[in-house]
Write an enzyme that holds these catalytic residues in place. Structure first.
Site, PDB file in Angstrom:
ATOM      1  N   ASP A   1      -7.613  -4.929  -4.944  1.00 54.87           N
ATOM      2  CA  ASP A   1      -8.504  -3.994  -4.525  1.00 54.87           C
ATOM      3  C   ASP A   1      -8.173  -2.607  -4.614  1.00 54.87           C
ATOM      4  O   ASP A   1      -8.215  -1.962  -3.436  1.00 54.87           O
ATOM      5  CB  ASP A   1      -8.922  -4.636  -2.911  1.00 54.87           C
ATOM      6  CG  ASP A   1     -10.326  -4.038  -2.493  1.00 54.87           C
ATOM      7  OD1 ASP A   1     -11.003  -3.611  -3.421  1.00 54.87           O
ATOM      8  OD2 ASP A   1     -10.275  -4.133  -1.399  1.00 54.87           O
TER       9      ASP A   1
ATOM     10  N   CYS B   1     -14.253  -0.964  -7.575  1.00 60.79           N
ATOM     11  CA  CYS B   1     -15.265  -0.450  -6.952  1.00 60.79           C
ATOM     12  C   CYS B   1     -15.919   0.905  -7.607  1.00 60.79           C
ATOM     13  O   CYS B   1     -16.564   1.801  -7.048  1.00 60.79           O
ATOM     14  CB  CYS B   1     -15.037   0.154  -5.441  1.00 60.79           C
ATOM     15  SG  CYS B   1     -13.627   1.365  -5.412  1.00 60.79           S
TER      16      CYS B   1
ATOM     17  N   ASP C   1       0.934  -1.378   0.046  1.00 58.71           N
ATOM     18  CA  ASP C   1       0.111   0.057   0.091  1.00 58.71           C
ATOM     19  C   ASP C   1       1.021   1.184  -0.014  1.00 58.71           C
ATOM     20  O   ASP C   1       2.048   1.151   0.344  1.00 58.71           O
ATOM     21  CB  ASP C   1      -0.977   0.110   1.300  1.00 58.71           C
ATOM     22  CG  ASP C   1      -2.217   1.041   1.093  1.00 58.71           C
ATOM     23  OD1 ASP C   1      -3.120   0.410   0.792  1.00 58.71           O
ATOM     24  OD2 ASP C   1      -2.082   2.252   1.287  1.00 58.71           O
ATOM     25  N   SER C   2       0.216   2.574  -0.588  1.00 56.89           N
ATOM     26  CA  SER C   2       1.169   3.824  -0.493  1.00 56.89           C
ATOM     27  C   SER C   2       1.143   4.426   0.734  1.00 56.89           C
ATOM     28  O   SER C   2       1.388   5.560   0.722  1.00 56.89           O
ATOM     29  CB  SER C   2       0.913   4.389  -1.924  1.00 56.89           C
ATOM     30  OG  SER C   2      -0.507   4.703  -1.572  1.00 56.89           O
TER      31      SER C   2
END
Length: 393
Positions: A297, A337, A247-248
């Protein structure tokens, strides 16, 4: 009561009980922000009661299609009670759940999540903003909660001519909350976390992932866009030998690391990379790494259909890289999403990624938001989360 008259031929969607009336459909009529208006066909026939928004392209959001229904505090009490009662009947294995899901619960512009004894709400439209004080009191009464945090800081409010708001609407105290999901312990911050604090919509998919990891014997797992590690905890619970979370956001990764420890897993089984996912995937390919399961995701690449073409390229690229990195027989859980990317289009994008990667795979499950995030038959736009579980050939 002020009236909004529609142009001839523009009443068809309202007659089908679609809750949105767009600016271009309105022939005449105005009202104050959030004021209840009578929506009429071109010949004066009643269509709906709705909340007027002079700043939004969605000029009216319908509250009710029943001409005899009054839009008052009792109306909101009934709608909230109905939404809460539905969740009590659903198979939700958590004390974190969505209580009100906007249009699906007949309350457009209102999102309410429950995290243990704390409620977190978004008032996203002029109508819910106008009724905010009444709605807040009714939510606490319906749930027995004593605290309600407001997370009305989404960019959607700007389209309604509303300023962002964040803070305690009722009650006070620490904003960090703990919940239990499928027996897993998780924490969140209603003030700082994404959305209202956490991604409750992936609850059922996290459990499905744990089960697939166990059944398929996935030992090395890569969780991309991992946020606070929900899928990481699920993979470890499913028996994965090692999980890498990418993740960032450094704070999100720190919470993910804490979740691994909180659930009693050996920290040697987990690694955390503060990195751009696309670059991480490319570098992993150069290192000739392979994984038994990968989760994609990503954040919303296409908020509307206007962004779909550019988003499609981004989705295709990460899925192509992930499919290359999977071992034969490996599992890919891939999601979108984006409201501007429908389920059919997403399937085509992933299929194109497979062709470019020169691999095939079996779709073993089609995934969607958890059951407390319902979609109604009259409002298909509410189906925002879509996903595929694919076993690589």
């Amino acid at each position: 009561m002020k009236s909004i008259r529609l142009r001839e031929g523009k009443e068809r969607s309202v007659l089908r009980r679609h809750p949105w009336v767009f600016e271009g459909s309105v022939a005449k009529g105005r009202a104050d922000p959030g004021e209840t208006v009578r929506v009429e066909a071109h010949d004066g026939r009643f269509l709906a009661w709705g909340a007027y928004s002079p700043s939004s392209s969605i000029r009216v959001r319908a509250w009710s299609f029943d001409e005899a229904e009054r839009i008052d505090a009792a109306f909101f009490e009934r709608r909230i009670a109905r939404a809460v009662a539905l969740r009590q009947r659903l198979p939700i294995d958590s004390d974190g759940m969505r209580l009100v899901h906007g249009e699906a619960d007949g309350l457009p512009g209102l999102i309410v999540d429950r995290y243990a004894d704390t409620l977190s709400a978004q008032f996203l439209a002029a109508g819910t903003e106008r009724w905010k004080a009444e709605i807040a009191g009714l939510l606490l009464a319906a749930t027995g909660s004593s605290r309600l945090y407001e997370r009305s800081d989404s960019g959607v409010r700007a389209l309604e001519g509303l300023e962002p708001v964040r803070g305690w609407l009722r009650g006070e105290g620490a904003t960090e909350v703990g919940i239990v999901e499928h027996g897993w312990k998780l924490t969140l911050d209603v003030a700082e976390g994404h959305k209202t604090g956490f991604y409750l919509d992936q609850r059922d998919n996290r459990l499905r992932f744990a089960e697939l990891v166990r059944r398929l014997g996935c030992e090395r797992v890569l969780n991309c866009y991992s946020y606070t590690g929900g899928f990481t905890v699920a993979a470890l619970a499913g028996g994965a030998r090692h999980v890498t979370s990418v993740d960032s956001s450094a704070p999100a990764l720190e919470r993910a690391k804490a979740h691994v420890a909180l659930n009693g897993h050996d920290d040697a089984r987990a690694a955390f990379a503060d990195a751009d996912v696309n670059q991480f995937l490319r570098d992993a390919l150069k290192r000739d790494e392979r994984f038994d399961a990968i989760v994609l995701d990503p954040p919303k690449f296409a908020p509307t259909g206007a962004h779909a073409e550019r988003a499609a390229r981004a989705y295709k690229d990460i899925n192509r890289l992930a499919l290359k990195l999977l071992s034969p027989g490996g599992l890919l859980l891939t999601f979108s999403c984006s409201g501007g990317i429908g389920a059919d289009l997403f399937h085509k994008i992933v299929a194109g990624a497979g062709m470019d990667a020169e691999v095939d795979g079996a779709i073993v499950a089609r995934l969607e938001a958890a059951c407390d995030h319902p979609t109604t038959i009259t409002f298909p736009e509410g189906e925002y989360l879509k996903g595929l579980a694919i076993v690589k050939a």
